[in-house]
Design a protein around this motif. Structure first.
Motif, PDB file in Angstrom:
ATOM      1  N   ALA A 145      -9.318  10.018   7.570  1.00 43.64           N
ATOM      2  CA  ALA A 145      -9.216   9.550   8.945  1.00 43.64           C
ATOM      3  C   ALA A 145      -9.783   8.089   8.493  1.00 43.64           C
ATOM      4  CB  ALA A 145     -10.626  10.097   9.662  1.00 43.64           C
ATOM      5  N   GLU A 146     -10.552   7.561   7.385  1.00 47.02           N
ATOM      6  CA  GLU A 146     -10.811   7.279   6.184  1.00 47.02           C
ATOM      7  C   GLU A 146      -9.674   5.729   6.502  1.00 47.02           C
ATOM      8  OE1 GLU A 146     -12.595   3.608   5.400  1.00 47.02           O
ATOM      9  OE2 GLU A 146     -13.680   5.060   6.644  1.00 47.02           O
ATOM     10  N   LYS A 147      -8.391   6.874   5.656  1.00 48.31           N
ATOM     11  CA  LYS A 147      -7.129   6.296   5.076  1.00 48.31           C
ATOM     12  C   LYS A 147      -6.465   5.689   6.268  1.00 48.31           C
ATOM     13  CE  LYS A 147      -2.999   7.512   2.643  1.00 48.31           C
ATOM     14  NZ  LYS A 147      -2.691   8.918   1.738  1.00 48.31           N
ATOM     15  N   ALA A 148      -6.421   6.542   7.740  1.00 48.26           N
ATOM     16  CA  ALA A 148      -5.883   6.435   9.009  1.00 48.26           C
ATOM     17  C   ALA A 148      -6.367   4.912   9.265  1.00 48.26           C
ATOM     18  CB  ALA A 148      -5.780   6.826   9.855  1.00 48.26           C
ATOM     19  N   PHE A 149      -7.583   4.387   8.832  1.00 48.18           N
ATOM     20  CA  PHE A 149      -8.611   3.695   9.420  1.00 48.18           C
ATOM     21  C   PHE A 149      -7.932   2.246   8.740  1.00 48.18           C
ATOM     22  CE2 PHE A 149     -12.066   0.182   9.162  1.00 48.18           C
ATOM     23  CZ  PHE A 149     -12.146   0.028  10.299  1.00 48.18           C
ATOM     24  N   ARG A 150      -7.718   2.292   7.980  1.00 48.53           N
ATOM     25  CA  ARG A 150      -7.575   1.729   6.356  1.00 48.53           C
ATOM     26  C   ARG A 150      -5.720   0.814   7.082  1.00 48.53           C
ATOM     27  NH1 ARG A 150      -8.624   4.426   1.328  1.00 48.53           N
ATOM     28  NH2 ARG A 150     -10.171   5.291   1.629  1.00 48.53           N
ATOM     29  N   ILE A 151      -4.931   1.862   6.855  1.00 44.60           N
ATOM     30  CA  ILE A 151      -3.021   1.704   7.168  1.00 44.60           C
ATOM     31  C   ILE A 151      -3.279   0.811   8.799  1.00 44.60           C
ATOM     32  CG2 ILE A 151      -1.368   2.979   7.881  1.00 44.60           C
ATOM     33  CD1 ILE A 151      -2.112   5.347   5.887  1.00 44.60           C
ATOM     34  N   ILE A 152      -4.236   1.244   9.702  1.00 47.62           N
ATOM     35  CA  ILE A 152      -4.282   0.437  10.900  1.00 47.62           C
ATOM     36  C   ILE A 152      -5.081  -0.818  11.109  1.00 47.62           C
ATOM     37  CG2 ILE A 152      -5.235   0.882  13.017  1.00 47.62           C
ATOM     38  CD1 ILE A 152      -5.152   3.807  13.108  1.00 47.62           C
ATOM     39  N   GLN A 153      -5.438  -0.857  10.325  1.00 44.59           N
ATOM     40  CA  GLN A 153      -6.229  -2.194  10.063  1.00 44.59           C
ATOM     41  C   GLN A 153      -5.562  -3.118   9.150  1.00 44.59           C
ATOM     42  OE1 GLN A 153     -10.361  -2.206   7.071  1.00 44.59           O
ATOM     43  NE2 GLN A 153     -11.159  -3.134   8.491  1.00 44.59           N
ATOM     44  N   HIS A 154      -4.589  -2.503   8.242  1.00 40.66           N
ATOM     45  CA  HIS A 154      -3.614  -3.469   8.177  1.00 40.66           C
ATOM     46  C   HIS A 154      -2.546  -3.942   8.255  1.00 40.66           C
ATOM     47  CE1 HIS A 154      -1.472  -5.263   4.281  1.00 40.66           C
ATOM     48  NE2 HIS A 154      -0.279  -3.988   4.991  1.00 40.66           N
ATOM     49  N   GLN A 155      -1.964  -2.716   9.635  1.00 38.93           N
ATOM     50  CA  GLN A 155      -0.996  -3.256  10.744  1.00 38.93           C
ATOM     51  C   GLN A 155      -1.321  -4.138  10.836  1.00 38.93           C
ATOM     52  OE1 GLN A 155       0.499   0.864  11.966  1.00 38.93           O
ATOM     53  NE2 GLN A 155       1.665   0.848   9.820  1.00 38.93           N
ATOM     54  N   ARG A 156      -2.834  -4.056  11.518  1.00 39.14           N
ATOM     55  CA  ARG A 156      -3.194  -4.956  12.583  1.00 39.14           C
ATOM     56  C   ARG A 156      -3.920  -7.047  12.145  1.00 39.14           C
ATOM     57  NH1 ARG A 156      -7.454  -1.758  16.477  1.00 39.14           N
ATOM     58  NH2 ARG A 156      -5.577  -0.157  17.527  1.00 39.14           N
ATOM     59  N   MET A 157      -3.915  -6.742  10.076  1.00 38.36           N
ATOM     60  CA  MET A 157      -3.863  -7.741  10.112  1.00 38.36           C
ATOM     61  C   MET A 157      -2.263  -8.479   9.298  1.00 38.36           C
ATOM     62  SD  MET A 157      -7.476  -8.231  10.395  1.00 38.36           S
ATOM     63  CE  MET A 157      -7.412  -8.987   9.345  1.00 38.36           C
ATOM     64  N   THR A 158      -1.660  -7.914   9.648  1.00 35.32           N
ATOM     65  CA  THR A 158      -0.658  -9.087   9.013  1.00 35.32           C
ATOM     66  C   THR A 158      -0.154 -10.016   9.566  1.00 35.32           C
ATOM     67  OG1 THR A 158       1.488  -7.297  10.340  1.00 35.32           O
ATOM     68  CG2 THR A 158       0.543  -6.844   8.142  1.00 35.32           C
ATOM     69  N   ASP A 159      -0.572 -10.219  11.000  1.00 32.80           N
ATOM     70  CA  ASP A 159      -0.128 -11.923  11.514  1.00 32.80           C
ATOM     71  C   ASP A 159      -1.111 -12.960  11.517  1.00 32.80           C
ATOM     72  OD1 ASP A 159      -2.142 -10.270  13.595  1.00 32.80           O
ATOM     73  OD2 ASP A 159      -1.001 -11.389  15.416  1.00 32.80           O
ATOM     74  N   ILE A 160      -2.627 -11.942  10.634  1.00 35.84           N
ATOM     75  CA  ILE A 160      -3.660 -13.495  10.616  1.00 35.84           C
ATOM     76  C   ILE A 160      -3.482 -14.146   9.345  1.00 35.84           C
ATOM     77  CG2 ILE A 160      -6.059 -13.271  10.078  1.00 35.84           C
ATOM     78  CD1 ILE A 160      -6.018 -12.325  12.625  1.00 35.84           C
ATOM     79  N   ASP A 161      -3.256 -15.120   9.631  1.00 39.28           N
ATOM     80  CA  ASP A 161      -2.965 -16.579   8.583  1.00 39.28           C
ATOM     81  C   ASP A 161      -3.981 -16.656   7.974  1.00 39.28           C
ATOM     82  OD1 ASP A 161      -1.913 -18.825   6.696  1.00 39.28           O
ATOM     83  OD2 ASP A 161      -0.649 -19.950   8.098  1.00 39.28           O
TER      84      ASP A 161
END
Length: 191
Positions: A145-161
Motif C-alpha cells: 500500500a505504501e509502495k502504491a502510494f509512492r507510485i501514485i504520488q510520483h505519477q501525479r507529480m510529473t506535471d509539476i514544474d
C-alpha cells in the motif's frame, strides 16, 4: 544471481527503494527463489517482513546473553530462526533458550541449527523455505500500500514544474499573511 548489498540510503525500515524494485524485477523474470539478505534488524528495521514471503532471522551462539533481550521486532517478523555456527560452544544452550522464548510467546516458529561451512542443517532449512508460507502477511499489505502510494504520488507529480513552483512561492511569500495551505490549494486549482 548474486547482487551485493545495497545501502538503505536512509530509508526507514531497513530496505532501500532500489531493493524493492530489484525484487519486483526478479519476480517478473520468474526466478524460482529470491533471497534478500539485510544487514540486520531492530525494532524499526522490519520492512523485510513485508517484502519477503518468508522471513528468517539468523543468529549465532555468541548472541547467548542477548537472548533474553531479543528485540520485539525480531519476534514479530521471524517465521523461522536459524542458529548458524551450531558447532560452536554454547550453541545447544542458545538454541534451547531460544525455543523456550518462542514457546513463552505462544508461537510456533521453527528453529534450525546449521553449520553453513560444513553444509549441516541446510537441507532442513531449504525444505522449510521451499514449502512456502501459507499465512497471510499483514506487513506485505502495508508495504505494498505504501509502495502504491509512492507510485501514485510520483505519477501525479510529473506535471509539476518545480522551477515555476519556486518562483510562485517566492512571490507569494511577499504577502504578509502567506499561508502554505492556501497557497497549495490555489496552486492546484491553477494547474
Amino acid at each position: 544471481m548474486f547482487i551485493r548489498s545495497i545501502a538503505t540510503r536512509g530509508a526507514l525500515g531497513g530496505i532501500s527503494v532500489k531493493t524493492l524494485e530489484m525484487v519486483d524485477l526478479l519476480r517478473a523474470a520468474n526466478f524460482d527463489l529470491i533471497l534478500v539478505e539485510t544487514v540486520g534488524v531492530g525494532q524499526s528495521e522490519v520492512e523485510i517482513a513485508g517484502l519477503a514471503d518468508q522471513t528468517v532471522v539468523v543468529l549465532v551462539p555468541e548472541s547467548g546473553d542477548e537472548i533474553q533481550n531479543i528485540k520485539s521486532g525480531l519476534m514479530e517478523i521471524a517465521q523461522a530462526f536459524v542458529v548458524n555456527k551450531a558447532d560452536r560452544e554454547g550453541a545447544d544452550t542458545f538454541a534451547n533458550n531460544l525455543k523456550k522464548l518462542v514457546h513463552e510467546q505462544h508461537q510456533q516458529i521453527p528453529i534450525f541449527k546449521t553449520v553453513a561451512d560444513k553444509n549441516e542443517g541446510i537441507t532442513a532449512l531449504c525444505k522449510w523455505l521451499l514449502k512456502g508460507n501459507q499465512q497471510l502477511n499483514e506487513r506485505k499489505t502495508l508495504l505494498m500500500a505504501e509502495k502504491a502510494f509512492r507510485i501514485i504520488q510520483h505519477q501525479r507529480m510529473t506535471d509539476i514544474d518545480k522551477t515555476k513552483l519556486r518562483v510562485a512561492v517566492n512571490e507569494a511569500l511577499l504577502d504578509h499573511d502567506f499561508n502554505i495551505y492556501r497557497f497549495v490549494e490555489s496552486w492546484i486549482k491553477r494547474s
